[in-house]
Design an enzyme around this catalytic site. Structure first.
Site, PDB file in Angstrom:
ATOM      1  CG  LEU A 132      11.814  -1.480   0.771  1.00  0.00           C
ATOM      2  CD1 LEU A 132      13.042  -2.264   1.187  1.00  0.00           C
ATOM      3  CD2 LEU A 132      12.125  -0.642  -0.462  1.00  0.00           C
ATOM      4  CB  ALA A 133       7.756   0.340   3.221  1.00  0.00           C
ATOM      5  CB  SER A 134       3.335  -2.788   4.570  1.00  0.00           C
ATOM      6  OG  SER A 134       1.953  -3.042   4.434  1.00  0.00           O
ATOM      7  CB  ILE A 137      -3.329   3.338   0.324  1.00  0.00           C
ATOM      8  CG1 ILE A 137      -4.162   4.345   1.117  1.00  0.00           C
ATOM      9  CG2 ILE A 137      -3.889   3.190  -1.082  1.00  0.00           C
ATOM     10  CD1 ILE A 137      -5.619   4.004   1.232  1.00  0.00           C
ATOM     11  CB  ALA A 138      -0.103   0.804  -1.858  1.00  0.00           C
ATOM     12  CB  VAL A 140       6.859  -0.305  -1.960  1.00  0.00           C
ATOM     13  CG1 VAL A 140       5.919   0.840  -2.234  1.00  0.00           C
ATOM     14  CG2 VAL A 140       7.561  -0.101  -0.629  1.00  0.00           C
ATOM     15  CG  ASP A 289      -0.062  11.414   2.856  1.00  0.00           C
ATOM     16  OD1 ASP A 289      -0.324  11.676   4.051  1.00  0.00           O
ATOM     17  OD2 ASP A 289      -0.082  10.257   2.402  1.00  0.00           O
TER      18      ASP A 289
END
Length: 536
Positions: A132-134, A137-138, A140, A289
């Site tokens: 869904l998103a990148s 760090i990670a 999803v 953040d």
């Protein structure tokens, strides 16, 4: 490890050469002509590179992506400062917020199943293989739990720790070299700053910590019209996997979509400032953040807009002393009380105690007066801070590492607010809040709560008093000392207990000046009793 570090250094150099980032450095107007001429002596500048067909913003973005998470984080921070960057570079860096290339779905699935100890179909009725998103760090993935809730599954990128350690090793090396080579660098305390950043970025790799931060922030803003924080599903959270409620909102940078739903942009920008000050001063727990990729706007009530915050991997907190210092300093700026600003810098240890207040006050006035001649809405608080830091270096000012996250977050908030509503007046939005916070901080209710806290922090006094009372209440036995000794011991114990209780009560009640004339006799009486007990 040293071999890996050297290889990493060569990789950084290769990326700089590949994307010709030296062009950006040599284009700076403050460089002398002879230094610009040195670039002609660099051998790689005579070699053709297809990347030269890219714009400077694209080259910088791709270079940061190639260099990894630490550099991507730096680009994310820069992307929020459109008042400091050319538009073409800011537009490109904005893609770093949540459009970093994802890693393979099969790797993500394997990591999730390893962390959960279960197959995906045992936990989810649906799991979207496409990310869904990148981010740096990670990434999803959208999914649906067996119980029916729509969720997102966040999974840490594989193999990050070795790269981060190598980058941090080089950063520490550069920081130590800078400290040895420059007095200005020593005042900035770069080694401590890199150390704080090391802790921050490794904390981000622990998703259980992020889940706890998210739960705390959600509790702080429960039922708030200002901010919504998604729910965490703790049964499915692991160190490298986080499962939380899926939210639906408009990305805060999608100005067209916000305008289409008739969002009150002025109120939205002002609420961003209010959320920041609420987190910092009311809760002493702030999302550190807050780049645009982590912020959305609810579609439910555009006329009463509500933010949605995700990714609480980095949070900050302040001590009561830091809170009080910041509030007083900002309010002094508002009122152009430059002498108070100078004195607060000295009292807080930002500049040495031997600094001459008059000279420091004059330097601050020289910086601030030209700025305050503008309308408040045209004043950049971030720019003002930068000018003040430059001025204060002449007075051996040291950067406070515990405030680095706060400064970064404030810059993010201001940059974002100006994007939403260019006429945002950060000062007039913040001042009423700070004045109200100062009144409440010194209200009788808060003073009583402070006294109660101090009492709770003195368990040894309560335990000592309880032991004294128990000894005084013990019955007389055959082996007990003679009655006259027991009566004398009882008087000594009562003397000691009364002195400690009275002195402790006066100490708590007069926290501003604990050793008052009333407290001295009580402490002397308790001390005399203690001396007699020890003698026995």
């Amino acid at each position: 490890m040293k071999l890996l570090a050297i290889r990493r250094l060569f990789h950084i150099q290769r990326v700089v050469i590949r994307y010709r980032l030296d062009d950006l450095v040599f284009a700076l107007p403050m460089l002398p002509w002879w230094l610009r001429a040195l670039r002609l002596l660099m051998p790689w500048r005579w070699l053709p590179r297809r990347e030269l067909a890219l714009t400077r913003g694209e080259r910088l973005r791709l270079a940061l992506q190639d260099l990894g998470p630490i550099f991507i984080k730096f680009g994310q921070l820069l992307s929020t400062r459109r008042d400091l960057l050319p538009p073409d570079i800011a537009d490109e860096l904005a893609f770093l917020q949540d459009q970093v290339p994802p890693f393979e779905p099969a790797i993500a699935v394997a990591l999730i199943e390893e962390q959960l100890g279960l197959k995906l179909e045992q936990v989810f009725t649906r799991f979207d293989q496409q990310a869904l998103a990148s981010a740096s760090i990670a990434q999803v993935h959208a999914a649906r739990l067996k119980s029916g809730e729509e969720v997102v599954v966040k999974v840490i990128r594989p193999g990050l720790k070795p790269i981060i350690r190598q980058d941090l090793a080089w950063l520490f090396l550069l920081a130590r070299i800078a400290e040895k080579a420059s007095a200005d660098a020593r005042r900035l305390r770069p080694v401590e700053v890199v150390g704080d950043y090391e802790k921050t970025i490794f904390d981000e790799l622990d998703l259980l910590r992020e889940a706890a931060n998210t739960s705390q922030l959600r509790r702080n803003f429960e039922d708030s019209p200002l901010l919504y924080v998604p729910q965490v599903y703790w049964d499915w959270c692991r160190p490298q996997v986080l499962v939380s409620e899926r939210i639906y909102g408009i990305p805060v940078t999608d100005l067209d979509a916000l305008a289409d739903q008739r969002t009150d942009m002025k109120l939205l920008a002002e609420r961003g400032v209010e959320i920041f000050f609420t987190q910092v001063f009311r809760d002493s727990f702030f999302h550190a953040d807050m780049h645009p990729g982590n912020i959305f706007v609810s579609t439910r009530q555009p006329w009463n807009p509500q933010y949605i915050a995700i990714d609480c991997g980095i949070v900050g907190s302040l001590t009561p002393e830091d809170q009080d210092y910041l509030a007083r300093n900002v309010m002094a700026f508002f009122k152009r009380d430059y002498r108070k600003v100078a004195q607060l810098h000295i009292d807080s240890g930002w500049v040495p105690a031997e600094t001459k207040v008059n000279e420091f006050e004059a330097a601050i006035r020289t910086v601030c007066e030209p700025i305050f001649d503008k309308p408040l809405k045209d004043i950049s608080f971030g720019q003002l801070l930068l000018r003040l830091f430059q001025t204060a270096r002449r007075f051996n000012m040291e950067v406070q590492p515990q405030l680095v996250l706060l400064q970064k977050t404030l810059l993010n908030i201001e940059g974002l607010g100006r994007q939403l509503y260019p006429d945002l007046d950060l000062w007039s939005t913040a001042l009423p809040y700070l004045e109200r916070w100062m009144r409440e901080r010194h209200s009788p209710k808060n003073l009583l709560q402070s006294m109660q806290t101090q009492v709770e922090q003195l368990p040894h006094l309560a335990g000592m008093t309880r032991e004294l009372l128990e000894r005084m209440a013990q019955p007389h036995h055959e082996n007990a000392p003679p009655p006259w000794r027991e009566r004398q011991d009882g008087r000594v114990l009562r003397l000691l207990g009364a002195g400690l209780l009275t002195g402790g009560a006066v100490l708590i009640a007069s926290a501003a000046a604990p050793l008052t004339l009333v407290a001295w006799p009580a402490w002397l009486m308790g001390g005399a009793g203690l001396y007699l007990v020890i003698r026995r």
